[in-house]
Scaffold this motif. Sequence first.
Motif, mmCIF file in Angstrom:
data_model
loop_
_atom_site.group_PDB
_atom_site.id
_atom_site.type_symbol
_atom_site.label_atom_id
_atom_site.label_comp_id
_atom_site.label_asym_id
_atom_site.label_seq_id
_atom_site.Cartn_x
_atom_site.Cartn_y
_atom_site.Cartn_z
ATOM 1 N N ILE A 82 0.864 -1.184 0.000
ATOM 2 C CA ILE A 82 0.000 0.000 0.000
ATOM 3 C C ILE A 82 0.900 1.232 0.000
ATOM 4 C CG2 ILE A 82 -1.953 -1.113 1.146
ATOM 5 C CD1 ILE A 82 -0.970 0.085 3.786
ATOM 6 N N THR A 83 0.602 2.187 -0.808
ATOM 7 C CA THR A 83 1.439 3.370 -0.913
ATOM 8 C C THR A 83 1.331 4.204 0.360
ATOM 9 O OG1 THR A 83 1.126 3.432 -3.305
ATOM 10 C CG2 THR A 83 1.932 5.436 -2.256
ATOM 11 N N LEU A 84 2.456 4.349 1.046
ATOM 12 C CA LEU A 84 2.496 5.130 2.279
ATOM 13 C C LEU A 84 2.881 6.573 1.981
ATOM 14 C CD1 LEU A 84 4.428 2.576 4.531
ATOM 15 C CD2 LEU A 84 1.970 3.016 4.546
ATOM 16 N N SER A 85 2.595 7.443 2.918
ATOM 17 C CA SER A 85 2.982 8.844 2.744
ATOM 18 C C SER A 85 4.500 8.971 2.852
ATOM 19 C CB SER A 85 2.317 9.725 3.805
ATOM 20 O OG SER A 85 2.878 9.483 5.078
ATOM 21 N N ASN A 86 5.043 9.954 2.169
ATOM 22 C CA ASN A 86 6.481 10.178 2.214
ATOM 23 C C ASN A 86 6.951 10.456 3.638
ATOM 24 O OD1 ASN A 86 6.778 9.843 -0.546
ATOM 25 N ND2 ASN A 86 6.438 12.012 -0.984
ATOM 26 N N LYS A 87 6.073 11.089 4.441
ATOM 27 C CA LYS A 87 6.446 11.432 5.806
ATOM 28 C C LYS A 87 6.703 10.173 6.633
ATOM 29 C CE LYS A 87 4.308 14.820 7.702
ATOM 30 N NZ LYS A 87 3.254 15.660 8.356
ATOM 31 N N ILE A 88 5.818 9.191 6.508
ATOM 32 C CA ILE A 88 5.978 7.948 7.277
ATOM 33 C C ILE A 88 7.254 7.231 6.868
ATOM 34 C CG2 ILE A 88 5.019 5.646 7.695
ATOM 35 C CD1 ILE A 88 2.242 6.880 7.438
ATOM 36 N N ARG A 89 7.467 7.102 5.566
ATOM 37 C CA ARG A 89 8.668 6.414 5.086
ATOM 38 C C ARG A 89 9.925 7.136 5.542
ATOM 39 N NH1 ARG A 89 9.319 6.760 0.080
ATOM 40 N NH2 ARG A 89 7.472 7.906 -0.601
ATOM 41 N N LEU A 90 9.914 8.459 5.467
ATOM 42 C CA LEU A 90 11.094 9.240 5.841
ATOM 43 C C LEU A 90 11.414 9.085 7.320
ATOM 44 C CD1 LEU A 90 13.270 11.188 4.902
ATOM 45 C CD2 LEU A 90 11.716 13.091 5.421
ATOM 46 N N ILE A 91 10.382 9.059 8.166
ATOM 47 C CA ILE A 91 10.591 8.899 9.606
ATOM 48 C C ILE A 91 11.255 7.567 9.906
ATOM 49 C CG2 ILE A 91 9.407 8.546 11.810
ATOM 50 C CD1 ILE A 91 7.353 10.637 10.902
ATOM 51 N N VAL A 92 10.755 6.492 9.272
ATOM 52 C CA VAL A 92 11.321 5.163 9.512
ATOM 53 C C VAL A 92 12.737 5.078 8.950
ATOM 54 C CG1 VAL A 92 11.068 2.694 9.113
ATOM 55 C CG2 VAL A 92 9.047 4.095 9.567
ATOM 56 N N HIS A 93 12.954 5.640 7.765
ATOM 57 C CA HIS A 93 14.297 5.653 7.188
ATOM 58 C C HIS A 93 15.261 6.378 8.122
ATOM 59 C CE1 HIS A 93 13.489 4.741 2.663
ATOM 60 N NE2 HIS A 93 12.687 4.066 3.443
ATOM 61 N N PHE A 94 14.812 7.516 8.633
ATOM 62 C CA PHE A 94 15.654 8.309 9.529
ATOM 63 C C PHE A 94 15.968 7.533 10.807
ATOM 64 C CE2 PHE A 94 16.447 11.539 12.776
ATOM 65 C CZ PHE A 94 17.341 12.371 12.122
ATOM 66 N N ALA A 95 14.948 6.863 11.361
ATOM 67 C CA ALA A 95 15.149 6.078 12.583
ATOM 68 C C ALA A 95 16.107 4.911 12.336
ATOM 69 C CB ALA A 95 13.807 5.570 13.106
ATOM 70 N N SER A 96 15.960 4.256 11.187
ATOM 71 C CA SER A 96 16.807 3.113 10.862
ATOM 72 C C SER A 96 18.262 3.538 10.694
ATOM 73 C CB SER A 96 16.307 2.442 9.575
ATOM 74 O OG SER A 96 14.983 1.995 9.722
ATOM 75 N N VAL A 97 18.475 4.629 9.972
ATOM 76 C CA VAL A 97 19.833 5.131 9.774
ATOM 77 C C VAL A 97 20.420 5.613 11.100
ATOM 78 C CG1 VAL A 97 21.190 6.951 8.657
ATOM 79 C CG2 VAL A 97 19.464 5.711 7.344
ATOM 80 N N THR A 98 19.582 6.185 11.964
ATOM 81 C CA THR A 98 20.049 6.624 13.281
ATOM 82 C C THR A 98 20.555 5.432 14.096
ATOM 83 O OG1 THR A 98 18.512 8.501 13.306
ATOM 84 C CG2 THR A 98 19.380 7.750 15.434
#
Length: 320
Positions: A82-98
């Motif tokens: 399901i296509t998620l909002s860019n905001k949700i994906r960015l938050i998870v990407h940021f958390a993962s990289v952190t």
Amino acid sequence: MLYFIVLVAFFILMLLYFKIAERYNIVDRPNERSSHTVVTIRGGGIIFCAASLLILLLYPAYWLPATGSLMIGAISFIDDRITLSNKIRLIVHFASVTAMFLFLNIFHLSWYWPVIFYILAIGIINVYNFMDGINGITGVYTLVTLGALQYINLRVIPFTEANMIWFLMLASIVFLYFNFRTRARCFAGDVGSITIAFWLVFFLIKIILQTNDWKYILLLSVYGVDSVLTIIHRLILKQNIFKAHRLHFYQLMANERKVPHLVVSAIYGIVQGIINLFLVNQIGNVNSAITFVVVLLPLVVIYIIVKRLMMGKRDALSAA
């Protein structure tokens, strides 16, 4: 024996996933921007999440990057469905990289280094995802890059547990078995390209920090040149760079010039492989600037000249 068991387990897991994907209609349907023409199972790159889980279980000291890879893989798999909002994906990407950066102690460096590494990590992860558009390209390029990293790890500068790279290479081999075909059995999906990109970023930043040598970033030089110059091209055309397109060098080869997907993927892997051999021989050379010029200048020239030729009579600076 361990590697044989892991290889067989990965094959079994992939076949089980196919059953699940067929039942729940996890497929990729072709559209006007696609480089394929038939409905194909999406998310075969989930095998890289399986490798991440294995790393987490066998090497708990690496739990932060392993957990980060599973987080970014999970959100990518959901986004495949399901296509998620860019905001949700960015938050998870940021958390993962952190999580990755916490393991690498990047926040102990001067304030500007975390900023630089965040831009680098998020950029590479997204570039790797954008480049996943034809059969075989992600698997081949990943295998070539991991192979170079493993050679450096075993023969030149130990920087991580060897089995971590071996497991990811075995996952690449299994994925390629089903993807490196004229009619692929499955595509990687975001879950595949983004998860493996996460691990490549981890290995590259780790070795850069350990050696204080930025030339290792050239292990991704072919993808980097294609992506950066394509973005510049689209900006010149005043296109929305966040929308799907077919202007990557590999897309023009496969779609405009009808070069078989597997040939294009092999070309990318071979060119990057040649560059990797050159880089291995340059390790210890203190003049990294010359290495960057020798590697990047020919790639840039080839991109510009050959891309104009591939676009034929259409003006390369005005075509959509």
